[in-house]
Design a protein around this motif. Structure first.
Motif, PDB file in Angstrom:
ATOM      1  N   PHE A 144     -52.043 -16.915 -24.804  1.00  0.00           N
ATOM      2  CA  PHE A 144     -51.261 -17.657 -25.797  1.00  0.00           C
ATOM      3  C   PHE A 144     -50.852 -16.751 -26.956  1.00  0.00           C
ATOM      4  N   ALA A 145     -49.607 -16.864 -27.377  1.00  0.00           N
ATOM      5  CA  ALA A 145     -49.131 -16.137 -28.558  1.00  0.00           C
ATOM      6  C   ALA A 145     -47.946 -16.894 -29.139  1.00  0.00           C
ATOM      7  N   ASP A 146     -47.543 -16.491 -30.344  1.00  0.00           N
ATOM      8  CA  ASP A 146     -46.437 -17.156 -31.033  1.00  0.00           C
ATOM      9  C   ASP A 146     -45.134 -16.377 -30.935  1.00  0.00           C
ATOM     10  N   THR A 147     -45.131 -15.290 -30.172  1.00  0.00           N
ATOM     11  CA  THR A 147     -43.896 -14.534 -29.952  1.00  0.00           C
ATOM     12  C   THR A 147     -43.779 -14.188 -28.474  1.00  0.00           C
ATOM     13  N   HIS A 148     -42.578 -13.772 -28.106  1.00  0.00           N
ATOM     14  CA  HIS A 148     -42.295 -13.505 -26.695  1.00  0.00           C
ATOM     15  C   HIS A 148     -42.810 -12.144 -26.225  1.00  0.00           C
ATOM     16  N   GLY A 149     -43.088 -11.215 -27.139  1.00  0.00           N
ATOM     17  CA  GLY A 149     -43.410  -9.857 -26.724  1.00  0.00           C
ATOM     18  C   GLY A 149     -42.118  -9.132 -26.368  1.00  0.00           C
ATOM     19  N   PHE A 150     -42.194  -7.948 -25.801  1.00  0.00           N
ATOM     20  CA  PHE A 150     -41.012  -7.183 -25.407  1.00  0.00           C
ATOM     21  C   PHE A 150     -40.052  -6.965 -26.591  1.00  0.00           C
ATOM     22  N   HIS A 151     -39.214  -5.975 -26.522  1.00  0.00           N
ATOM     23  CA  HIS A 151     -38.004  -5.811 -27.312  1.00  0.00           C
ATOM     24  C   HIS A 151     -38.206  -6.234 -28.774  1.00  0.00           C
ATOM     25  N   LEU A 201     -46.007 -37.487 -21.127  1.00  0.00           N
ATOM     26  CA  LEU A 201     -45.598 -36.434 -22.054  1.00  0.00           C
ATOM     27  C   LEU A 201     -46.705 -35.395 -22.202  1.00  0.00           C
ATOM     28  N   ALA A 202     -47.952 -35.851 -22.337  1.00  0.00           N
ATOM     29  CA  ALA A 202     -49.075 -34.927 -22.492  1.00  0.00           C
ATOM     30  C   ALA A 202     -49.240 -34.053 -21.252  1.00  0.00           C
ATOM     31  N   MET A 203     -49.047 -34.626 -20.065  1.00  0.00           N
ATOM     32  CA  MET A 203     -49.180 -33.836 -18.842  1.00  0.00           C
ATOM     33  C   MET A 203     -48.102 -32.769 -18.757  1.00  0.00           C
ATOM     34  N   ARG A 204     -46.898 -33.102 -19.204  1.00  0.00           N
ATOM     35  CA  ARG A 204     -45.828 -32.099 -19.195  1.00  0.00           C
ATOM     36  C   ARG A 204     -46.137 -30.978 -20.197  1.00  0.00           C
ATOM     37  N   VAL A 205     -46.653 -31.352 -21.358  1.00  0.00           N
ATOM     38  CA  VAL A 205     -47.040 -30.336 -22.341  1.00  0.00           C
ATOM     39  C   VAL A 205     -48.112 -29.415 -21.751  1.00  0.00           C
ATOM     40  N   ALA A 206     -49.081 -30.010 -21.053  1.00  0.00           N
ATOM     41  CA  ALA A 206     -50.181 -29.231 -20.471  1.00  0.00           C
ATOM     42  C   ALA A 206     -49.672 -28.174 -19.503  1.00  0.00           C
ATOM     43  N   SER A 207     -48.582 -28.475 -18.804  1.00  0.00           N
ATOM     44  CA  SER A 207     -48.053 -27.527 -17.808  1.00  0.00           C
ATOM     45  C   SER A 207     -47.578 -26.229 -18.442  1.00  0.00           C
ATOM     46  N   GLY A 208     -47.524 -26.180 -19.770  1.00  0.00           N
ATOM     47  CA  GLY A 208     -47.118 -24.962 -20.459  1.00  0.00           C
ATOM     48  C   GLY A 208     -48.095 -23.812 -20.298  1.00  0.00           C
ATOM     49  N   PHE A 209     -49.257 -24.056 -19.708  1.00  0.00           N
ATOM     50  CA  PHE A 209     -50.217 -22.962 -19.467  1.00  0.00           C
ATOM     51  C   PHE A 209     -49.522 -21.750 -18.871  1.00  0.00           C
ATOM     52  N   ASN A 210     -48.694 -21.961 -17.874  1.00  0.00           N
ATOM     53  CA  ASN A 210     -48.036 -20.829 -17.215  1.00  0.00           C
ATOM     54  C   ASN A 210     -46.654 -20.542 -17.770  1.00  0.00           C
ATOM     55  N   ARG A 211     -46.392 -20.976 -19.019  1.00  0.00           N
ATOM     56  CA  ARG A 211     -45.210 -20.509 -19.747  1.00  0.00           C
ATOM     57  C   ARG A 211     -45.629 -19.657 -20.939  1.00  0.00           C
ATOM     58  N   ASN A 212     -46.903 -19.338 -21.039  1.00  0.00           N
ATOM     59  CA  ASN A 212     -47.402 -18.517 -22.148  1.00  0.00           C
ATOM     60  C   ASN A 212     -47.185 -17.025 -21.930  1.00  0.00           C
ATOM     61  N   HIS A 213     -46.590 -16.660 -20.810  1.00  0.00           N
ATOM     62  CA  HIS A 213     -46.380 -15.252 -20.511  1.00  0.00           C
ATOM     63  C   HIS A 213     -45.326 -14.634 -21.430  1.00  0.00           C
ATOM     64  N   MET A 214     -45.237 -13.317 -21.426  1.00  0.00           N
ATOM     65  CA  MET A 214     -44.213 -12.620 -22.200  1.00  0.00           C
ATOM     66  C   MET A 214     -42.837 -12.869 -21.597  1.00  0.00           C
TER      67      MET A 214
END
Length: 856
Positions: free
Chosen positions: A233-240, A289-302
């Protein structure tokens, strides 16, 4: 490849899934596999493409066959005739010597003797222990192991008895309440909580403390810290440019999930496939809505959006990251090794890597995205107040629309009359807006097409319609604008969704994004249990497979990380690697007992953690004796209690809590506490940096400065410096085991960072206001920081320190003034300035004590 899983159970004994061997017999998994894995498998293991001489040593049948040389590496019961032993014992300069000198590897004489013994005993193989489903073992019978957590104690004490060691006595009550409060909340206990526990002499006092802490909302925050590391988890995308994103709704979901004790199997399924669950219906609006939010686990990548980068290349990188993260977190395997070729040590092929990759290849995302914040797909996550306001605005919009529609009913004849009038008497000297209308009305009405009729109608309604209609239309536009403005302020979070037609997946040759090989379908390694045949092979099936009761890895890997949380080291030290290169468990039967208990409890996280902290093993004193240090320096046998430095976040949170500064708000957006210099500015040298988010550090103010460290804004290319100095990861990739270092920089941070100076000053102010004399202040300061009463020798050190500092600031009032200016919180002008400065320095000393920074 022959599937390993179907024959695994044949190789495990009935007791706990672990082989029962005579005392003298060599244990293949514990003693032989590590030697072969470290020295031989890279050239003679699972990876067929890299295999040398036609020799494979990771499977018995292959190892017994003659290699390309014609000799058999292993001849059971005859070590002297085994080519493996011959080559290991050749002179190092001999071309046939193994391992080759160029590898830099060399077996010790003891290792060679162990291999000889193993071959002479028949060269028996076993499947790797972690691939065998755990079987609940018998709890050993030992003396003096009773009460809650006793099963844990009996396993530990049985091992200690075998080693000739005895457990330590129970720690003092002051030590215990500080230890467990830090472990379960990440915060120190208050003096009132310590006193209440000391005064509670009724049976069950310890259990009441544990239950109170597990019910605390701070528990979820503490548990989330480790999960954020794992989820990168981070608050920025990383890269560039490393611009900003907002995944804080997902972080809030994690905190809430731990606080409500969501079963770990459900916790898993919702994070890996919450969107699919929501799409299949059956859940209420808020739950979906909560289940959709939870799916963000694998959107935490750079995520990258650099100009000139290749979208396909980065999309491939995101998918690889998801495979690596998911398999590390739930399987504890180094799947990443199979991205470019078959795994050299574990039974995972490159094809199987890309079959796992296929589970995640249906997300409708762009390879390059994120230059304007969150990258699609995103989900709006309004707060309760925002939901109320949106509902209110929707109702106003409906009312305004009804009024407009009512007024519109009268418009057609009025517009027809207006058109007739303009045809008969067009305006003299029409303005720019009127000219095209006059031109249209100069033509016969029947010659106009639909677009032209629409143009006329729009002009009439805006400029010529009755005032009642125009007022109603303006009111509708205004409320719609108000809703749009509110919508834009609502937080969004990145989530998973599925494309109607998922992309095709191929093996990527050498791991390259643009080198496609064989086409593959979603699937799991053959060395593990198969997917449910009735389930479609999607992320939901994968998630349910991971938490299926017969899975050999997920429960073991998870309870091991929880054990690591409390004891500093897991039962398997290599928490990220349960494969051949990983470490053998210190207490294999206990690991399996905890794993099976976790599953049978319904994956109850709080129940598992309660068992651990209720155990006598956890409650031991942590004092080390010379004998225990010599026999067990890392405390793997657990003859003493856990003692290690607090995590970076908890060191800062403790200082703020002791100072009375720590905020209590749970969840919400990330904040920017103090950091030195313009670190972000060093990374933002572009002339157009202002067009992108998270390029300029803006320090938070007020209460946001003192929020828990969990909520600190995490910029990947410049992580919070005091956190990084104290071993927090950069969150670029999944981390399930933080390193632990000791450097001078850590002391410099804790003595000089504004956070700790300000906390020391505010702590000192409390002491001066609330205690009447210096002796009472000294006692309270020491006890508040360490959780125990100061001894005479400690007071003998602190009194002259205070006197020295007071004398210094009496003669240098400007230095005291300078000290007061550190930090945003103003100092109390009613207090004696030199005295406050002196007490600030004394408190700073206490906050830097090893005992304060350590969980003992």
């Amino acid at each position: 490849m022959i599937p390993v899983f179907p024959r695994l159970t044949l190789l495990a004994a009935a007791v706990g899934g672990w082989p029962v061997l005579s005392e003298a017999a060599v244990d293949f998994n514990r003693e032989i596999r590590p030697i072969l894995s470290e020295n031989c498998f890279a050239c003679h293991g699972f990876d067929e493409k890299e295999r040398k001489g036609g020799l494979r040593l990771d499977e018995r049948e292959a190892a017994l066959r003659p290699a390309e040389s014609g000799a058999a590496a292993i001849v059971p019961h005859r070590a002297g005739e085994s080519e493996l032993i011959r080559r290991l014992t050749l002179a190092a300069e001999d071309d046939d010597h193994m391992p080759p000198s160029k590898t830099g590897k060399k077996l010790s004489p003891a290792q060679i003797e162990k291999l000889k013994q193993w071959i002479d005993e028949g060269a028996g193989y076993q499947a790797h222990w972690s691939f065998v489903p755990p079987v609940r073992p018998e709890v050993p019978a030992v003396a003096a192991a009773r009460g809650p957590g006793q099963e844990i104690d009996r396993f530990i004490r049985a091992r200690l008895e075998r080693e000739g060691l005895t457990p330590s006595p129970e720690a003092t009550r002051e030590t215990l309440i500080r230890r467990v409060t830090l472990d379960l909340t990440g915060l120190p206990p208050t003096l009132e909580e310590i006193d209440a526990f000391l005064a509670d002499t009724a049976p069950g006092a310890w259990e009441r403390v544990v239950d109170r802490l597990l019910a605390s909302p701070r528990y979820g925050e503490r548990m989330a810290v480790d999960w954020l590391d794992a989820a990168r988890f981070a608050d920025t995308h990383g890269f560039h440019l490393d611009s900003g994103r907002d995944m804080t709704p997902w972080r809030d979901w994690v905190i809430a999930a731990f606080n409500e004790n969501k079963p770990f199997d459900r916790f898993t399924v919702e994070q890996l496939a919450g969107d699919i669950l929501a799409d299949r219906g059956g859940a209420g609006e808020d739950e979906a809505l909560a289940m959709r939010v939870a799916s963000g686990f694998n959107r935490n990548h750079m995520i990258n959006y650099e100009g000139g980068a290749i979208a396909e290349e980065y999309l491939h990188a995101y998918l690889v990251d998801r495979v690596n993260t998911t398999t590390t977190v739930w399987l504890g395997l180094t799947f990443a090794c199979a991205q470019c070729h078959d795994h050299k040590y574990d039974p995972v092929s490159q094809k199987e890597f890309y079959r796992m990759y296929a589970f995640f290849n249906g997300v409708p995302e762009a390879g390059l995205d994120g230059n304007a914040g969150n990258a699609k797909p995103v989900l709006a996550v309004p707060t309760a107040e925002e939901k109320r306001r949106l509902a209110e605005l929707d109702a106003r919009i409906r009312q305004a629309e009804e009024r407009v529609q009512s007024e519109e009913a009268a418009l057609p004849p009025l517009q027809a009359a207006w058109e007739s009038q303009w045809r008969d008497q067009p305006p003299a000297g029409p303005n720019e807006k009127e000219k095209p209308i006059v031109e249209l009305l100069s033509r016969p009405a029947g010659s106009l097409n639909d677009a032209e009729r629409g143009q006329l109608a729009a002009y009439y309604r805006e400029h010529q319609a009755p005032e009642r209609y125009r007022a109603a239309s303006a009111a509708l536009s205004e409320v719609r604008r108000e809703r749009d403005t509110l919508n834009k302020s609502v937080r969004t979070t990145m989530v998973m969704t599925e494309m109607e037609t998922p992309r095709e997946t191929f093996v990527h040759l050498r791991g390259a994004y643009d080198q496609r090989g064989e086409r593959v379908e979603p699937g799991v390694p053959a060395s593990l249990p198969p997917l449910d045949d009735a389930a479609r092979a999607d992320r939901l099936a994968l998630a349910r497979w991971l938490v299926s009761p017969g899975h050999p890895l997920t429960a073991r890997v998870t309870v091991n990380r929880f054990w690591q949380q409390y004891f500093g080291t897991g039962l398997v030290k290599t928490a990220e690697d349960f494969g051949s290169q990983g470490e053998w468990p210190s207490h294999p039967e206990l690991l399996d007992w905890l794993a099976t208990e976790f599953i049978s409890s319904g994956w109850d996280v709080k129940a598992l953690q309660k068992r651990i902290v209720m155990s006598a093993t956890y409650r031991q004193a942590s004092r080390m004796t010379p004998e225990s240090f010599e026999r067990d320096p890392e405390n793997r046998l657990l003859a003493r209690g856990p003692r290690f430095r607090l995590k970076a976040e908890f060191i800062r949170d403790q200082a703020l809590a002791l100072a009375g500064l720590l905020g209590t708000e749970i969840g919400g957006r990330s904040v920017n506490p103090y950091q030195p210099g313009d670190l972000w500015g060093e990374l933002s040298q572009r002339s157009d940096s202002a067009n992108f988010s998270a390029q300029f550090f803006v320090q938070s103010t007020g209460a946001d400065l003192y929020r828990r460290s969990l909520y600190t804004f995490w910029k990947r290319t410049s992580p919070p410096p005091q956190m990084a100095t104290l071993d927090a990861p950069d969150r670029e990739v999944c981390t399930v085991r933080r390193p632990s270092t000791n450097t001078p920089l850590q002391a410099l941070v804790l003595m000089n960072d504004p956070t700790y100076i300000e906390a020391s000053r505010k702590f000192a102010e409390r002491l001066m206001r609330e205690e009447a004399d210096d002796d009472a202040r000294l006692h309270r300061a020491f006890r508040t920081a360490t959780g125990r009463v100061a001894g005479a020798r400690e007071l003998d050190v602190l009194r002259p320190l205070l006197a020295d500092q007071l004398a210094r600031y009496r003669t240098r009032p400007e230095a005291a003034q300078e000290l007061m200016r550190v930090g945003e919180a103003p100092h109390d002008p009613a207090l004696d300035l030199p005295a406050l400065a002196a007490w600030t320095m004394l408190v700073s000393t206490l906050l830097n004590l090893d005992e304060t920074l350590t969980k003992g």
